[in-house]
Design an enzyme around this catalytic site. Structure first.
Site, PDB file in Angstrom:
ATOM      1  N   HIS A 184       0.649  -1.402  -0.144  1.00 42.00           N
ATOM      2  CA  HIS A 184       0.037  -0.109  -0.066  1.00 42.00           C
ATOM      3  C   HIS A 184       0.797   1.255  -0.104  1.00 42.00           C
ATOM      4  CE1 HIS A 184      -3.059  -2.930   0.459  1.00 42.00           C
ATOM      5  NE2 HIS A 184      -3.966  -1.975  -0.179  1.00 42.00           N
TER       6      HIS A 184
ATOM      7  N   ARG B 123     -10.783   3.583  -0.612  1.00 38.74           N
ATOM      8  CA  ARG B 123     -10.283   3.035   0.482  1.00 38.74           C
ATOM      9  C   ARG B 123     -10.472   3.544   1.815  1.00 38.74           C
ATOM     10  NH1 ARG B 123      -5.941   1.877  -3.543  1.00 38.74           N
ATOM     11  NH2 ARG B 123      -5.587  -0.386  -3.754  1.00 38.74           N
TER      12      ARG B 123
ATOM     13  N   ARG C  52     -15.553   1.411  -0.108  1.00 42.00           N
ATOM     14  CA  ARG C  52     -15.189   0.136   0.546  1.00 42.00           C
ATOM     15  C   ARG C  52     -15.118   0.192   2.102  1.00 42.00           C
ATOM     16  NH1 ARG C  52      -9.441  -2.706  -1.476  1.00 42.00           N
ATOM     17  NH2 ARG C  52      -9.062  -1.320   0.188  1.00 42.00           N
TER      18      ARG C  52
ATOM     19  N   GLU D  37     -11.253 -10.896  -4.988  1.00 46.68           N
ATOM     20  CA  GLU D  37      -9.657 -10.681  -4.659  1.00 46.68           C
ATOM     21  C   GLU D  37      -9.078 -11.912  -4.074  1.00 46.68           C
ATOM     22  OE1 GLU D  37      -8.896  -7.209  -2.534  1.00 46.68           O
ATOM     23  OE2 GLU D  37     -10.331  -7.429  -1.212  1.00 46.68           O
TER      24      GLU D  37
ATOM     25  N   ASN E  57      -4.883  -6.777  -7.305  1.00 47.85           N
ATOM     26  CA  ASN E  57      -3.607  -6.819  -6.448  1.00 47.85           C
ATOM     27  C   ASN E  57      -3.616  -7.970  -5.622  1.00 47.85           C
ATOM     28  OD1 ASN E  57      -3.257  -4.365  -7.514  1.00 47.85           O
ATOM     29  ND2 ASN E  57      -4.032  -3.022  -5.533  1.00 47.85           N
ATOM     30  N   ASP E  58      -4.697  -7.998  -4.937  1.00 48.26           N
ATOM     31  CA  ASP E  58      -4.840  -9.400  -3.827  1.00 48.26           C
ATOM     32  C   ASP E  58      -4.939 -10.673  -4.427  1.00 48.26           C
ATOM     33  OD1 ASP E  58      -4.215  -8.522  -1.335  1.00 48.26           O
ATOM     34  OD2 ASP E  58      -6.018  -7.439  -1.264  1.00 48.26           O
TER      35      ASP E  58
ATOM     36  N   ARG F  15       2.510  -9.557  -1.377  1.00 44.47           N
ATOM     37  CA  ARG F  15       2.519  -8.255  -2.527  1.00 44.47           C
ATOM     38  C   ARG F  15       3.804  -7.143  -1.863  1.00 44.47           C
ATOM     39  NH1 ARG F  15      -3.489  -5.605  -1.921  1.00 44.47           N
ATOM     40  NH2 ARG F  15      -2.568  -3.891  -2.298  1.00 44.47           N
TER      41      ARG F  15
ATOM     42  N   CYS G 273     -10.344  -2.813 -10.169  1.00 53.67           N
ATOM     43  CA  CYS G 273      -9.616  -1.539  -9.482  1.00 53.67           C
ATOM     44  C   CYS G 273      -8.230  -1.839  -9.041  1.00 53.67           C
ATOM     45  CB  CYS G 273     -10.677  -0.945  -8.288  1.00 53.67           C
ATOM     46  SG  CYS G 273     -11.047  -2.267  -7.212  1.00 53.67           S
TER      47      CYS G 273
HETATM   48  C1  PEP Z   1      -6.625  -5.097  -4.823  1.00 43.64           C
HETATM   49  O1  PEP Z   1      -6.466  -5.916  -3.885  1.00 43.64           O
HETATM   50  O2  PEP Z   1      -6.471  -4.992  -6.042  1.00 43.64           O
HETATM   51  C2  PEP Z   1      -7.320  -3.830  -4.166  1.00 43.64           C
HETATM   52  C3  PEP Z   1      -7.722  -2.748  -5.225  1.00 43.64           C
HETATM   53  O3  PEP Z   1      -7.470  -3.491  -2.847  1.00 43.64           O
HETATM   54  P1  PEP Z   1      -6.259  -3.125  -2.165  1.00 43.64           P
HETATM   55  O4  PEP Z   1      -5.079  -2.762  -2.961  1.00 43.64           O
HETATM   56  O5  PEP Z   1      -6.541  -2.063  -1.122  1.00 43.64           O
HETATM   57  O6  PEP Z   1      -6.084  -4.438  -1.238  1.00 43.64           O
HETATM   58 MG    MG Z   2      -7.245  -5.810  -1.968  1.00 41.86          MG
END
Ligand code: PEP
Ligand code: MG
Length: 580
Positions: free
Chosen positions: A202, A292, A328, A429, A452-453, A463, A500
């Site tokens: 993040h 977020r 979210r 995710e 991402n997740d 990650r 996203c």
């Molecule tokens: C993701 O996991 O792709 C996402 C958009 O949420 P975050 O990056 O906040 O975990």
């Molecule tokens: Mg995520």
């Protein structure tokens, strides 16, 4: 990943470019010390719990030291002393005068762990000083270094290390957390470089959102030195070229987001902090595809009340002036910890797999209900959607909907002004959610794919860990199939689906994402103009040919090559072959 950022040094180091761009300016080294230490008495029956808390912090500190040691080991020369020192620091955390003294203070005098460490540091320093020996004085500084690290990890709290940064600085720090990034004033900071941290954590996302060039995972940060005049000159030229390109892209703000052959694509913005909403509007975003809400919980010792959350959300809804806001619910746990939730989240051996996001919300209903109430109230002022993170099962969504109905009834009894119930959606995710997308689509009003997740959990790659960053691959065939399956399930169920994760903002991914069935993308506002520019060059038959070609490959390396070449790289024969 290419290291695209040059900070000020001739020696750039082998880092991971986490946010692209060019920054030229003086460096400012962040001092990780100076933590204010609270002192309080532990009730007799909570001493064991306090010792457990201490041992959690010790484990975390040892892990950080091991990571730093591994970094130091990759340095070309002269790092042997650092390696030895870090090893010695780790030793101090297992059995040492420091740790024995701290445990005794907690056990016998019921002093909280942070204060016990501070007292023990003071006492060791005093006794070494009394011996009047330079070598021992240096050892006292080492004890202090280890102790302060431990205290920081116990507090899980970030003092504002950025308060006094001179305007126009480039920060160098061992580590910058997402909470730290939220404290940065982007007008004062030009960019940053850190020793620890991966490309998809993040902190990286925050850096991109703020438009700050950043590099992480650099061995030998302190070795970065002055650039030569020629290097400076080169990067000054590159910088003005980039500024010219950015200005050109900005002019696309009001042009429609539509492919060359007329397919409209909805481009929305991800918000990390409310202040980004201006940038989102300026970028021409059709709304906020992902807010977020972690920022509401960061850098504070307590939890935000319903009214406080409502105020922030209401202001955002009003600023969006009729454009939708996708809120979210809290996604703490994993690498994103909120201090006030320390007890509820607890220590987890695998935080990314532990009590986080909606799992925490359903275990701590007050937390979830407070947030749902704030969102429902804000939805009376404009279009809002509610998005649930880390969903893994249908029953979780059913439970959330029950919470939502219950909260709505409670607000109605309170006579609060409400409008119609906002759509309720799930982040897809977790691989299980993607594979169960058909069933989930029946209990959701929309999907938002969190690539991402989804990448992290599909490939089992942390990650946020720079040591495995080279294995993090959102274009791995397994991830792509999950995205495609999810999008198809949403279309079959006639619910909307967006993506996203960070790849939505990478213009090189656009053709593939459209080909996988996506028509809505949400990204950092700074990325939006370039993505729109790309969309306007593409035609759907091209996109389909490109995607089918990629999906016919099972090897990530081949996929990467195709991604680099892009749609333009497809030869005529391939185009024909895949043309419908
Ligand atoms: C993701 O996991 O792709 C996402 C958009 O949420 P975050 O990056 O906040 O975990
Ligand atoms: Mg995520």
């Amino acid at each position: 990943m290419k290291n695209e950022t040059n900070t000020t040094g001739e020696y750039i180091g082998r880092g991971i470019g986490i946010s692209s761009g060019i920054a030229i300016g003086p460096v400012y080294i962040i001092n990780q010390h100076g933590v204010p230490v609270p002192e309080y008495e532990i009730p007799a029956d909570e001493v064991e719990k306090e010792l457990k808390r201490l041992s959690g912090a010790v484990t975390k500190t040892q892990r950080q030291l091991s990571q730093l040691k591994m970094k130091a080991e990759t340095l070309p020369t002269g790092a042997e002393d650092i390696v030895l020192l870090l090893e010695a620091y780790k030793g101090m955390l297992s059995s040492s005068r420091l740790m024995r003294g701290v445990e005794d203070l907690v056990r016998q005098q019921h002093v909280n762990a942070e204060a016990a460490i501070q007292r023990q540091i003071n006492s060791i320093k005093a006794s070494f000083a009394a011996m009047g020996d330079d070598y021992l004085a240096a050892r006292a500084a080492d004890v202090s270094e280890v102790g302060v690290r431990l205290i920081r990890n116990l507090l899980q709290q970030h003092y504002n290390p950025f308060a006094d940064i001179p305007e126009g600085s480039i920060l160098l720090a061992e580590e910058i957390t997402p909470a730290d990034t939220a404290l940065m004033n982007p007008h004062h900071v030009l960019g940053f470089a850190t020793a620890l941290g991966g490309a998809e954590g993040h902190t990286a996302i925050m850096a991109r959102a703020l438009g700050l060039p950043a590099v992480s995972g650099i061995a030998g940060l302190q070795d970065i030195n002055r650039p030569t005049a020629a290097t400076l000159q080169h990067y000054r030229q590159e910088l003005s070229k980039k500024q010219r390109e950015d200005r050109k892209l900005k002019s696309l703000r009001d042009t429609p987001s539509i492919t060359a052959d007329g397919t409209p694509i909805v481009l929305q913005a991800n918000l990390e902090l409310p202040r980004d909403v201006e940038a989102a509007m300026e970028s021409g975003a059709a709304g906020i595809g992902l807010l977020r809400t972690e920022f509401l919980f960061m850098n504070r010792p307590d939890l935000p009340s319903e009214d406080e959350q409502f105020d922030v959300l209401k202001k955002l809804v009003q600023k969006l002036d009729g454009k939708p806001l996708t809120v979210r619910t809290l996604d703490v746990g994993g690498e994103k910890l909120a201090t006030a939730l320390g007890d509820a989240v607890g220590e987890s051996v695998n935080p990314a797999l532990g009590l986080r996001a909606i799992r925490l919300g359903l275990k701590e209903p007050k937390l979830l209900d407070t947030q749902l109430a704030a969102i429902l109230r804000a939805s009376a002022y404009g279009p809002v959607r509610i998005l649930i993170p880390m969903v893994s099962s249908v029953s979780q969504m059913k439970q959330v909907r029950e919470h939502l109905m219950h909260v709505e009834r409670r607000l109605q009894r309170r006579g609060v002004r409400l409008s119609t119930m906002p759509p309720l959606g799930a982040m897809i995710e977790i691989p299980a959610a993607a594979l169960a997308a058909d069933a989930l689509a029946r209990v959701c009003d929309f999907f938002a794919i969190g690539s991402n997740d989804l990448t992290q959990y599909t490939l089992a790659i942390d990650r946020g860990d720079d040591r495995v960053a080279d294995l993090y691959d959102p274009f791995h065939p397994a991830v792509l199939r999950l995205i495609q399956f999810t999008a198809a399930a949403a279309w079959r169920a006639n619910i909307s689906v967006s993506l996203c994760g960070e790849i939505a903002g990478d213009r090189r991914s656009v053709a593939l994402l459209l080909g996988l069935g996506l028509r809505e993308l949400s990204m950092a506002p700074v990325r939006l103009p370039a993505v729109k520019h790309e969309i306007r060059q593409l035609s759907m038959p091209q996109v389909v040919a490109f995607t089918e070609c990629i999906m016919s490959k099972s090897d990530s390396v081949e996929i990467k090559e195709l991604m680099v070449a892009g749609v333009a790289g497809l030869d005529e024969a391939t185009r024909e072959k895949y043309k419908r």
